[in-house]
Enzyme design. Structure first.
Site, PDB file in Angstrom:
ATOM      1  CD  GLU A  69       4.497  25.029 -21.696  1.00 14.46           C
ATOM      2  OE1 GLU A  69       5.038  26.208 -21.838  1.00 14.46           O
ATOM      3  OE2 GLU A  69       4.364  24.354 -22.453  1.00 14.46           O
ATOM      4  CB  CYS A  80      -5.611  23.127 -23.289  1.00 13.71           C
ATOM      5  SG  CYS A  80      -4.300  21.838 -24.202  1.00 13.71           S
ATOM      6  CB  CYS A 105       5.064  12.861 -23.986  1.00  9.64           C
ATOM      7  SG  CYS A 105       3.911  11.647 -24.800  1.00  9.64           S
ATOM      8  CB  CYS A 109       4.174  12.254 -31.907  1.00  5.33           C
ATOM      9  SG  CYS A 109       2.864  11.207 -31.542  1.00  5.33           S
ATOM     10  CB  CYS A 139       4.842  16.166 -30.489  1.00  7.43           C
ATOM     11  SG  CYS A 139       4.236  16.776 -28.956  1.00  7.43           S
ATOM     12  N   GLY A 149       1.689  15.190 -22.463  1.00  9.94           N
ATOM     13  CA  GLY A 149       1.652  13.970 -21.856  1.00  9.94           C
ATOM     14  C   GLY A 149       0.880  13.140 -22.772  1.00  9.94           C
ATOM     15  CG  LEU A 156      -6.038   8.701 -38.095  1.00 10.03           C
ATOM     16  CD1 LEU A 156      -6.003   7.560 -37.165  1.00 10.03           C
ATOM     17  CD2 LEU A 156      -7.325   9.038 -39.088  1.00 10.03           C
ATOM     18  CB  CYS A 171      -1.842  21.856 -31.589  1.00 14.98           C
ATOM     19  SG  CYS A 171      -3.580  21.655 -31.238  1.00 14.98           S
TER      20      CYS A 171
HETATM   21  N1  SAH Z   1      -0.801  12.505 -26.272  1.00 15.54           N
HETATM   22  C1  SAH Z   1      -2.221  13.018 -26.607  1.00 15.54           C
HETATM   23  C2  SAH Z   1      -2.509  14.518 -26.042  1.00 15.54           C
HETATM   24  C3  SAH Z   1      -1.593  15.618 -26.695  1.00 15.54           C
HETATM   25  S1  SAH Z   1      -2.749  16.598 -27.578  1.00 15.54           S
HETATM   26  C4  SAH Z   1      -2.326  12.890 -27.971  1.00 15.54           C
HETATM   27  O1  SAH Z   1      -1.399  12.623 -28.794  1.00 15.54           O
HETATM   28  O2  SAH Z   1      -3.487  13.306 -28.502  1.00 15.54           O
HETATM   29  C5  SAH Z   1      -1.761  17.575 -28.586  1.00 15.54           C
HETATM   30  C6  SAH Z   1      -2.163  17.670 -29.698  1.00 15.54           C
HETATM   31  O3  SAH Z   1      -1.252  18.379 -30.696  1.00 15.54           O
HETATM   32  C7  SAH Z   1      -2.220  16.209 -30.320  1.00 15.54           C
HETATM   33  O4  SAH Z   1      -3.235  15.845 -31.267  1.00 15.54           O
HETATM   34  C8  SAH Z   1      -0.689  16.400 -31.234  1.00 15.54           C
HETATM   35  O5  SAH Z   1      -0.785  15.313 -32.195  1.00 15.54           O
HETATM   36  C9  SAH Z   1      -1.064  17.640 -31.739  1.00 15.54           C
HETATM   37  N2  SAH Z   1       0.386  18.237 -32.230  1.00 15.54           N
HETATM   38  C10 SAH Z   1       1.674  17.725 -31.517  1.00 15.54           C
HETATM   39  N3  SAH Z   1       2.566  18.368 -32.121  1.00 15.54           N
HETATM   40  C11 SAH Z   1       1.932  19.260 -33.026  1.00 15.54           C
HETATM   41  C12 SAH Z   1       2.483  20.371 -33.899  1.00 15.54           C
HETATM   42  N4  SAH Z   1       3.810  20.622 -34.126  1.00 15.54           N
HETATM   43  N5  SAH Z   1       1.736  20.955 -34.854  1.00 15.54           N
HETATM   44  C13 SAH Z   1       0.367  20.750 -34.709  1.00 15.54           C
HETATM   45  N6  SAH Z   1      -0.261  19.747 -34.007  1.00 15.54           N
HETATM   46  C14 SAH Z   1       0.641  19.186 -33.130  1.00 15.54           C
END
Ligand code: SAH
Length: 338
Positions: free
Chosen positions: A90, A105, A112, A116, A119, A159, A213, A331
């Site tokens: 996407e 974006c 991935c 996490c 996610c 990713g 972070l 996100c």
């Molecule tokens: N792998 C990279 C790029 C992904 S960016 C990274 O970790 O930065 C996507 C962003 O959305 C990241 O900051 C991720 O931690 C955040 N994210 C993932 N799941 C989420 C959720 N359920 N709610 C809010 N933010 C989330």
């Protein structure tokens, strides 16, 4: 069929020469593909009909398809892009009110493997890395579909960009050169692959850096982000200081507020302590539910308190709007489900 988006300018020059055409045709094609973002050869009015017909027989501009498109009530558009091997990822077009920015974006991988726990992409596992041209194809798809020029690119789709390092760097170079997007307007977001952050600083043009972070307490971070076992907060911090020193830029720290877990006063203080000597902006992201209800959204009150505690210690904080939440484009919600 050859997808012309695969070629660098040099490669395209050779390609048109092999077809018996003059080298400068490649520059013309480039301009139609990247600046004017046309979707078919017939629109290329300064290219003669014979050559256009020849091109149609052996080439396409993009070899990707829009498998699905959703428009959110706030104007965010989410595209599910299908690559030539049938895999999908996407990308999202985001518009911010009162600004002339148009952000794409983009995804850097199908799936991935960072795992996490909050996610949606992680839940679906890892499939493969995307090629540089497949990253560019996402931006060109948005430009072709809307007729608008993208001004900012963020690697915040599916990713982990620093796990697909070479391809992402190549894509960044092409985005900068071919799409004419300034390096400051290109942002990589990473969960914190410390050695790769240092390596990034050696690029000729270093992109803007955002760090997922999400928590400044090592034990809690480990529970939600397995990367903490490999590159812990201390090591991550060293790489961030290195980035700031080397580039003179600030980093953006993304911090997902999970109700009762990362949004407490104690966690706010830990975050302040952690970033004490770091040049950074903080972007608070209220947790977006992804279907499994293990984690909770923060309350408005807790978001306010968390933000206040950081600001009262002089930190620069923004709260990210939940753009595209109604189409699962917020996100962490990108999962590529079809
Ligand atoms: N792998 C990279 C790029 C992904 S960016 C990274 O970790 O930065 C996507 C962003 O959305 C990241 O900051 C991720 O931690 C955040 N994210 C993932 N799941 C989420 C959720 N359920 N709610 C809010 N933010 C989330």
């Amino acid at each position: 069929m050859d997808a012309l988006v695969k070629f660098s300018l040099d490669e395209l020059e050779k390609y048109v020469e092999n077809m018996g055409e003059k080298k400068f045709r490649a520059k013309q094609l480039f301009s139609w593909i990247y600046s004017k973002s046309v979707s078919n050869f017939d629109l290329m009015s300064d290219i003669n009909k014979d050559f256009r017909e020849k091109l149609k027989n052996c080439a396409v501009i993009l070899d990707t398809k829009i498998k699905k498109k959703q428009v959110s009530s706030d104007g965010t558009i989410k595209y599910l892009i299908e690559f030539s091997d049938g895999n999908c990822a996407e990308c999202v077009l985001m518009r911010f009110d009162n600004r002339s920015n148009l952000s794409a974006c983009v995804s850097s991988q199908v799936g991935c493997y960072m795992g996490c726990d909050f996610c949606a992409t992680a839940k679906r596992g890892f499939v493969r890395n995307l090629e540089p041209y497949e990253i560019l194809s996402q931006i060109l798809t948005i430009q072709q579909d809307t007729g608008l020029k993208i001004t900012n690119v963020v690697f915040m789709g599916q990713g982990e960009p620093l796990n697909n390092y070479d391809n992402v760097c190549e894509a960044i170079e092409r985005i900068n050169k071919y799409l004419n997007i300034g390096i400051r307007r290109i942002t990589i977001s990473t969960c914190g692959i410390a050695p790769k952050i240092k390596q990034l600083c050696e690029m000729e043009l270093v992109p803007t850096l955002a760090i997922s972070l999400h928590c400044a307490d090592s034990n809690t971070r480990r529970q939600i982000m397995p990367v903490e076992n490999k590159y812990n907060l201390d090591e991550l911090k060293k790489s961030l200081i290195y980035y700031c020193d080397k580039t003179g830029k600030r980093v953006t720290l993304e911090y997902v507020l999970i109700g009762g877990l990362t949004d407490t006063k104690e966690m706010a203080q830990k975050l302040c302590d952690y970033i004490n000597d770091l040049k950074c902006n903080i972007n608070l992201i209220p947790y977006n539910p992804i279907g499994v209800d293990k984690y909770k959204k923060p309350t408005k009150k807790d978001i306010m308190i968390f933000k206040y505690l950081l600001e009262s210690q002089g930190k620069k904080v923004t709260v990210r709007l939940e753009r595209g939440a109604d189409i699962d484009a917020a996100c962490g919600q990108l999962a590529g489900k079809i």
